[in-house]
Write an enzyme that holds these catalytic residues in place. Structure first.
Site, PDB file in Angstrom:
ATOM      1  N   ASN A   9       0.863  -1.186   0.000  1.00 12.27           N
ATOM      2  CA  ASN A   9       0.000   0.000   0.000  1.00 12.27           C
ATOM      3  C   ASN A   9       0.898   1.235   0.000  1.00 12.27           C
ATOM      4  OD1 ASN A   9      -1.804   2.043   0.525  1.00 12.27           O
ATOM      5  ND2 ASN A   9      -2.307   1.368   2.616  1.00 12.27           N
ATOM      6  N   TRP A  10       0.936   1.900  -1.155  1.00  9.73           N
ATOM      7  CA  TRP A  10       1.823   3.072  -1.265  1.00  9.73           C
ATOM      8  C   TRP A  10       1.247   4.308  -0.568  1.00  9.73           C
ATOM      9  CZ3 TRP A  10       4.070   3.343  -6.943  1.00  9.73           C
ATOM     10  CH2 TRP A  10       5.012   2.322  -7.103  1.00  9.73           C
ATOM     11  N   LYS A  11      -0.009   4.247  -0.194  1.00 11.99           N
ATOM     12  CA  LYS A  11      -0.672   5.407   0.426  1.00 11.99           C
ATOM     13  C   LYS A  11      -0.521   6.637  -0.479  1.00 11.99           C
ATOM     14  CE  LYS A  11      -0.108   3.268   4.882  1.00 11.99           C
ATOM     15  NZ  LYS A  11      -0.033   3.408   6.317  1.00 11.99           N
ATOM     16  N   HIS A  99      -9.595   1.443   5.028  1.00 11.83           N
ATOM     17  CA  HIS A  99      -8.312   1.599   5.728  1.00 11.83           C
ATOM     18  C   HIS A  99      -8.487   2.559   6.903  1.00 11.83           C
ATOM     19  CE1 HIS A  99      -4.175   2.624   6.568  1.00 11.83           C
ATOM     20  NE2 HIS A  99      -3.837   1.518   5.938  1.00 11.83           N
ATOM     21  N   GLU A 148      -5.490  -4.629  10.565  1.00  8.92           N
ATOM     22  CA  GLU A 148      -4.406  -3.700  10.899  1.00  8.92           C
ATOM     23  C   GLU A 148      -4.720  -2.967  12.200  1.00  8.92           C
ATOM     24  OE1 GLU A 148      -2.234  -2.506   6.884  1.00  8.92           O
ATOM     25  OE2 GLU A 148      -3.843  -1.139   7.374  1.00  8.92           O
ATOM     26  N   GLY A 154       2.376   2.299  10.810  1.00 10.47           N
ATOM     27  CA  GLY A 154       3.367   3.362  10.684  1.00 10.47           C
ATOM     28  C   GLY A 154       4.152   3.664  11.948  1.00 10.47           C
ATOM     29  N   SER A 185       3.340  -1.968  10.258  1.00 11.29           N
ATOM     30  CA  SER A 185       4.787  -1.988  10.504  1.00 11.29           C
ATOM     31  C   SER A 185       5.460  -3.305  10.142  1.00 11.29           C
ATOM     32  CB  SER A 185       5.090  -1.606  11.954  1.00 11.29           C
ATOM     33  OG  SER A 185       4.728  -0.261  12.188  1.00 11.29           O
ATOM     34  N   GLY A 206       2.934  -1.015   4.188  1.00  7.79           N
ATOM     35  CA  GLY A 206       2.912   0.380   3.764  1.00  7.79           C
ATOM     36  C   GLY A 206       4.332   0.878   3.547  1.00  7.79           C
ATOM     37  N   GLY A 207       4.873   1.538   4.573  1.00  6.28           N
ATOM     38  CA  GLY A 207       6.184   2.199   4.479  1.00  6.28           C
ATOM     39  C   GLY A 207       7.269   1.368   3.803  1.00  6.28           C
TER      40      GLY A 207
END
Ligand code: PGA
Length: 230
Positions: A9-11, A99, A148, A154, A185, A206-207
């Protein structure tokens, strides 16, 4: 062995140039390897780079499915600024709905999210429905569930894999055994701990997915897990 999903997920990140640089970095590496069939990669990207990435993925024939991170609850029509599910036909295969960042910053309610899931299903999109607990309402039609916990997103503090597994087990039991993924994370270092849990069918990242090196390391970990179990 059951399929294992790596959902990136690049957000709200990456310009077109940055997305192209990311893709070039993974393309050359992935073209050289054959992924085990059980490894399923889904890339959930911003609308702004979805068309160009879809073209690139098709051209290079990489085993990556494309997803987006939101969809309108409304049909096509006079809804300025919205992207309807119909408009995503032929572009994305998956859509993230619910989300926790959308619930928190954009005040999306269960009711609105159910409408989005209905619109997505009507247009043939596969929904990845996100929840932060087993008690959160889930519509009938998602393709998979992404669990999540908010404190893990994050923060650098992923949930304990055994605890995550027990929530995923409850979600599986309540939702006709559709695949449940864990997110929050996850990194190339912690991924294996989640993927080896019996009730977890994959991870949402994500990150760590923004960095092509880390992304490729995660693909490698998944591949070796599947190969070891063949
Ligand atoms: P994170 O995000 O991996 O950066 O914690 C996960 C997500 O929100 O999907």
């Amino acid at each position: 062995m059951k399929p294992l999903y790596l959902m990136a997920n690049w957000k709200s990140n990456k310009t077109i140039d940055e997305a192209m640089t990311w893709f070039s970095a993974i393309e050359s590496h992935m073209a050289k390897r054959t992924l085990p069939d059980q490894v399923k990669i889904i890339l959930c990207v911003p609308f702004t780079v979805s068309a160009i990435l879809q073209e690139k993925i098709k051209k290079s024939n990489l085993p990556i499915s494309l997803g987006v991170q939101n969809v309108s609850a409304f049909p096509s029509g006079a809804y300025t600024g919205e992207i309807s599910a119909e408009m995503l036909k032929g572009l994305a295969e998956f859509v993230l709905i619910g989300h926790s960042e959308r619930r928190r910053y954009f005040h999306e309610t269960d009711e609105e999210l159910f409408q989005k899931a209905k619109a997505a299903a009507a247009s043939g999109l596969k929904t990845i429905y996100c929840v932060d607990a087993a008690s959160v309402p889930i519509p009938d039609m998602p393709a998979m569930i992404l669990y999540e916990p908010q404190s893990a997103i994050g923060s650098g503090n992923a949930e304990d894999p055994v605890v995550a597994n027990s929530v995923c087990k409850q979600l599986l039991e309540k939702n006709q055994s559709i695949p449940v993924l864990y997110g929050g994370s996850v990194t190339e270092k912690t991924l294996k701990g989640f993927l080896t849990q019996p009730e977890i069918s994959g991870v949402g990242v994500g990150g760590a997915s923004l960095d092509p090196e880390k992304f490729l390391q995660m693909v490698d970990v998944m591949s070796s897990l599947c190969t070891d179990h063949q």
